[in-house]
Design a protein around this motif. Sequence first.
Motif, PDB file in Angstrom:
ATOM      1  N   THR A 244       0.827  -1.215   0.000  1.00  0.00           N
ATOM      2  CA  THR A 244       0.000   0.000   0.000  1.00  0.00           C
ATOM      3  C   THR A 244       0.859   1.261   0.000  1.00  0.00           C
ATOM      4  O   THR A 244       0.334   2.361   0.096  1.00  0.00           O
ATOM      5  CB  THR A 244      -0.884   0.052   1.262  1.00  0.00           C
ATOM      6  OG1 THR A 244      -0.024  -0.002   2.398  1.00  0.00           O
ATOM      7  CG2 THR A 244      -1.881  -1.081   1.313  1.00  0.00           C
ATOM      8  N   ALA A 245       2.165   1.102  -0.055  1.00  0.00           N
ATOM      9  CA  ALA A 245       3.107   2.223  -0.029  1.00  0.00           C
ATOM     10  C   ALA A 245       2.949   3.068   1.231  1.00  0.00           C
ATOM     11  O   ALA A 245       2.997   4.291   1.182  1.00  0.00           O
ATOM     12  CB  ALA A 245       2.942   3.083  -1.287  1.00  0.00           C
ATOM     13  N   CYS A 246       2.774   2.403   2.375  1.00  0.00           N
ATOM     14  CA  CYS A 246       2.615   3.139   3.636  1.00  0.00           C
ATOM     15  C   CYS A 246       3.967   3.531   4.215  1.00  0.00           C
ATOM     16  O   CYS A 246       4.074   4.493   4.969  1.00  0.00           O
ATOM     17  CB  CYS A 246       1.853   2.296   4.651  1.00  0.00           C
ATOM     18  SG  CYS A 246       2.669   0.740   5.109  1.00  0.00           S
TER      19      CYS A 246
ATOM     20  N   GLU B 238       5.127  27.612  12.710  1.00  0.00           N
ATOM     21  CA  GLU B 238       5.383  28.986  13.162  1.00  0.00           C
ATOM     22  C   GLU B 238       6.859  29.055  13.535  1.00  0.00           C
ATOM     23  O   GLU B 238       7.534  28.016  13.569  1.00  0.00           O
ATOM     24  CB  GLU B 238       4.481  29.331  14.357  1.00  0.00           C
ATOM     25  CG  GLU B 238       4.696  28.461  15.574  1.00  0.00           C
ATOM     26  CD  GLU B 238       3.748  28.824  16.715  1.00  0.00           C
ATOM     27  OE1 GLU B 238       2.623  29.270  16.452  1.00  0.00           O
ATOM     28  OE2 GLU B 238       4.160  28.656  17.875  1.00  0.00           O
ATOM     29  N   PRO B 239       7.373  30.244  13.803  1.00  0.00           N
ATOM     30  CA  PRO B 239       8.805  30.296  14.141  1.00  0.00           C
ATOM     31  C   PRO B 239       9.114  29.370  15.314  1.00  0.00           C
ATOM     32  O   PRO B 239       8.474  29.459  16.359  1.00  0.00           O
ATOM     33  CB  PRO B 239       9.019  31.774  14.514  1.00  0.00           C
ATOM     34  CG  PRO B 239       7.930  32.509  13.793  1.00  0.00           C
ATOM     35  CD  PRO B 239       6.770  31.585  13.721  1.00  0.00           C
ATOM     36  N   GLY B 240      10.010  28.458  15.089  1.00  0.00           N
ATOM     37  CA  GLY B 240      10.393  27.510  16.148  1.00  0.00           C
ATOM     38  C   GLY B 240       9.622  26.205  16.095  1.00  0.00           C
ATOM     39  O   GLY B 240       9.964  25.269  16.802  1.00  0.00           O
ATOM     40  N   VAL B 241       8.589  26.144  15.266  1.00  0.00           N
ATOM     41  CA  VAL B 241       7.824  24.885  15.156  1.00  0.00           C
ATOM     42  C   VAL B 241       7.767  24.462  13.694  1.00  0.00           C
ATOM     43  O   VAL B 241       7.274  25.207  12.843  1.00  0.00           O
ATOM     44  CB  VAL B 241       6.384  25.046  15.698  1.00  0.00           C
ATOM     45  CG1 VAL B 241       5.621  23.731  15.567  1.00  0.00           C
ATOM     46  CG2 VAL B 241       6.393  25.509  17.140  1.00  0.00           C
ATOM     47  N   GLU B 242       8.291  23.303  13.399  1.00  0.00           N
ATOM     48  CA  GLU B 242       8.333  22.822  12.009  1.00  0.00           C
ATOM     49  C   GLU B 242       7.687  21.434  11.912  1.00  0.00           C
ATOM     50  O   GLU B 242       8.115  20.508  12.599  1.00  0.00           O
ATOM     51  CB  GLU B 242       9.785  22.720  11.534  1.00  0.00           C
ATOM     52  CG  GLU B 242      10.502  24.039  11.376  1.00  0.00           C
ATOM     53  CD  GLU B 242       9.932  24.899  10.243  1.00  0.00           C
ATOM     54  OE1 GLU B 242       9.551  24.341   9.190  1.00  0.00           O
ATOM     55  OE2 GLU B 242       9.859  26.133  10.431  1.00  0.00           O
ATOM     56  N   PRO B 243       6.666  21.308  11.089  1.00  0.00           N
ATOM     57  CA  PRO B 243       6.065  19.973  10.920  1.00  0.00           C
ATOM     58  C   PRO B 243       6.626  19.220   9.714  1.00  0.00           C
ATOM     59  O   PRO B 243       7.012  19.828   8.716  1.00  0.00           O
ATOM     60  CB  PRO B 243       4.594  20.306  10.680  1.00  0.00           C
ATOM     61  CG  PRO B 243       4.591  21.671  10.073  1.00  0.00           C
ATOM     62  CD  PRO B 243       5.876  22.362  10.426  1.00  0.00           C
ATOM     63  N   ILE B 244       6.661  17.911   9.814  1.00  0.00           N
ATOM     64  CA  ILE B 244       7.028  17.054   8.678  1.00  0.00           C
ATOM     65  C   ILE B 244       5.957  15.957   8.570  1.00  0.00           C
ATOM     66  O   ILE B 244       5.663  15.284   9.559  1.00  0.00           O
ATOM     67  CB  ILE B 244       8.420  16.412   8.876  1.00  0.00           C
ATOM     68  CG1 ILE B 244       9.493  17.507   8.845  1.00  0.00           C
ATOM     69  CG2 ILE B 244       8.703  15.360   7.810  1.00  0.00           C
ATOM     70  CD1 ILE B 244      10.898  17.009   9.106  1.00  0.00           C
ATOM     71  N   THR B 245       5.395  15.836   7.379  1.00  0.00           N
ATOM     72  CA  THR B 245       4.300  14.868   7.210  1.00  0.00           C
ATOM     73  C   THR B 245       4.767  13.660   6.407  1.00  0.00           C
ATOM     74  O   THR B 245       5.241  13.803   5.281  1.00  0.00           O
ATOM     75  CB  THR B 245       3.113  15.552   6.510  1.00  0.00           C
ATOM     76  OG1 THR B 245       2.775  16.710   7.252  1.00  0.00           O
ATOM     77  CG2 THR B 245       1.913  14.630   6.430  1.00  0.00           C
ATOM     78  N   LEU B 246       4.599  12.487   7.000  1.00  0.00           N
ATOM     79  CA  LEU B 246       4.981  11.233   6.333  1.00  0.00           C
ATOM     80  C   LEU B 246       3.718  10.541   5.812  1.00  0.00           C
ATOM     81  O   LEU B 246       2.621  10.852   6.259  1.00  0.00           O
ATOM     82  CB  LEU B 246       5.673  10.300   7.333  1.00  0.00           C
ATOM     83  CG  LEU B 246       7.006  10.751   7.922  1.00  0.00           C
ATOM     84  CD1 LEU B 246       6.798  11.457   9.234  1.00  0.00           C
ATOM     85  CD2 LEU B 246       7.903   9.553   8.117  1.00  0.00           C
ATOM     86  N   PRO B 247       3.881   9.563   4.909  1.00  0.00           N
ATOM     87  CA  PRO B 247       2.698   8.806   4.471  1.00  0.00           C
ATOM     88  C   PRO B 247       2.017   8.125   5.659  1.00  0.00           C
ATOM     89  O   PRO B 247       0.810   8.077   5.742  1.00  0.00           O
ATOM     90  CB  PRO B 247       3.261   7.777   3.497  1.00  0.00           C
ATOM     91  CG  PRO B 247       4.560   8.331   3.047  1.00  0.00           C
ATOM     92  CD  PRO B 247       5.090   9.155   4.175  1.00  0.00           C
ATOM     93  N   CYS B 248       2.828   7.595   6.588  1.00  0.00           N
ATOM     94  CA  CYS B 248       2.294   6.976   7.803  1.00  0.00           C
ATOM     95  C   CYS B 248       3.351   7.178   8.878  1.00  0.00           C
ATOM     96  O   CYS B 248       4.551   7.077   8.596  1.00  0.00           O
ATOM     97  CB  CYS B 248       2.065   5.477   7.582  1.00  0.00           C
ATOM     98  SG  CYS B 248       1.634   4.580   9.099  1.00  0.00           S
TER      99      CYS B 248
END
Lengths: 167, 516
Positions: B338-340, B408-418
């Motif tokens: 499923t390419a998870c 926001e400054p100081g907060v960075e998100p990274i989104t993965l498939p799962c």
Amino acid sequence: MKRLGAILFQIGAYGLFCALVYYWSVNPGYHYLQPHEAEIRVAFKHAAQLKEPCRQRTREELARLPPNMRSAKECSRERSPVIVKLLLDGTFLTRKTFPPPGLHGDGSAFIYAKFSVPAGAHHLEIRMDDSLRQPGFEVSEARTLTLDPGQLLVIAHDVERQGFVFH
Amino acid sequence: MSRFHTLGNRLFSCMEKSFNLGFGNRWNPFYHLGSLTFFFFWIVLISGIYVFILFETSVGHAFQSVEYMTHEQWWLAGVMRSLHRYASDAAIISIFLHMFREFFRDRYRGVRWFSWFTGVPTLWLTVVLGISGYWLVWDQLAFYVAVATSELVDWLPIAQGSMVLNFIGGEVSDRFFTLMSFLHLLAFPVGMVFLLWIHVSRISHVDFVPPFGLAMGTLAALTVLSLIAPAVSHGPADPGLAPTTLHLDWFYLNIYPLIDTLGPGWAWGLSLSVTALLLVLPWLPPQRPEPVAEVNLEACNGCGGCARDCPFGAASMQPRTDGKGVLLQSVVDPALCTACGICVGACGASNPYRQARSDLTIGIHLPRFTVDELRRQTDRALETMAGHPGRILIYGCDHGAGLEPFREPGVEPITLPCTGMLPPSFLDYALTQGAEGVVVTGCRSGDCHFRIGNRLTDERLAGLRDPKLFTRTDRSRILVHWAGAGDRQRLGQQIRRFRAGLEDPNGSVPVPEEQA
Ligand code: HEM
């Protein structure tokens, strides 16, 4: 407090689930017949007459056949459809044609029909035409009978008696 | 279609959220609908065995034996009979919820078509099993069911039948009854086991057993119901009587009024059309395939992590083909993947400290989001947040609460498939390379779009499963908070509290509240 809320929620959820399970396991009631009705079913199997009459083979035809197949008559296999008429108190409940089943149309037709009728005294008449070669309805039977509410009356054809039986 | 999906998805999401509050994520019945159905079948089986001991399989005595159970030995056989009925009914509710949920959550298309497709025949078999059960009581309802079922069968051209003549206008034969008993007691249940085995055969880590608390709660509830409203029969079957009012079990017998009103042809047509629609649903429309996981033999050390953790059984270990010193190598079946990316998170070589000066290559990778890309994004995020107070890196997934609003400054998100794709070593990496805290989030606890990604992550971080989080990593600087699509606000609160705790060197880092 939060825990109490959770417990109440669970009790409510299980309760609702069981209520749904119970309700749909018996409700709503299904009214197959109204309380003042009875049911008539016509149900039987019947091998109708052959569609074409049998033909006498000529001497030459017989001579051409292998010895083990020399029967005097040649008959087509196909049977006539069965036509059934049912009258209740002089009016038609049905007039239906039941074709013979099978690849060659040589099987016994399955006659099946059902009706709900008001309970009480009735004059019932059933007629059957099972031969295309003879005009009219060959078998018929009439009865005056009283149907109780909720009674199931089954009408079938009795081959031996060449008539109908009312169960 | 997609609007319909969104609407249904929201509905389920909303209901599940409230159930998480009442039951907790672990016991939330919505997260265990498949295993709850299995549990209902267990109740049906055990109560069925008891009922069978007292049951007489003959036309003449069946009804009386059921009456005996219901009225004489009501305290055990009666309860068992009721449990048998109510657990079967409950199974229909759980099966339908399970089916709708998989549909609305979009877990039935692409390579996941198989479970859906094989679920459809189980639906038929369940209904047929229920119908044949009602037949055995041999009361007026059973008689009605027998006659109407015969009409249905007689309608089929292949039957050329007159099955109905077995029941009306004469004596009902014991042989037919014996056949029905054989079907209900043996043939259908065996068929069911076989179909269910096929149903889950393409997935691994199958949730067969619901959590103990949920199972006991359901059993207790059904037992109470059985005591309060025991299952009862109609009057005895009588070929001379036509039923007036029938108390149909609408879970199983809903087709019969349709046969009466529209005729058997329509009843067949409708059921077959719905079945056909259900069967083709995974391709309406077909899912755009994602590039599947690929094995990089050079870097595969045969550790087997990918095969162990893959929720769909797509990765397996097979004899080595490149003559390297290890025995096994990973192989991916594209028809199952499923390419998870969970395999990437499980790969023993998934470590951002490796190959610092070149591209990071590991034994298995996801073309659409390589582990090297994950490291690049992590490095970029750390660079962007440098110098800000309360630096937080958030790792989340495509299916949980959207993370962009938290940037926001100081907060960075990274989104993965799962989130299950995240190797635990990345948390250590982020903390040593400049982040003050790391947040791990993704689908709600107990409910992962790829079935078990968040559970595996929890186990890896808790050191219960390989690859484990390093023992040196400061756990107090890691916040794990699972949050679904509707939980952004709550996640936001948790992140703010966490960040405030990090910024206050004297205060203790708050432990997150109960997960929702
Ligand atoms: C007879 C009753 C059924 C039982 C006992 C059952 C049981 C299960 C179980 C235990 C799982 C695995 C859940 C997990 O561990 O994640 C599952 C998955 C699934 N089932 Fe069923 N099921 C039933 C009927 C159905 C039906 C009728 C459908 C749909 C037509 C269906 C569609 C699915 C799908 C799409 C999955 C998910 C596979 C995936 O995640 O890729 N099931 N089922």
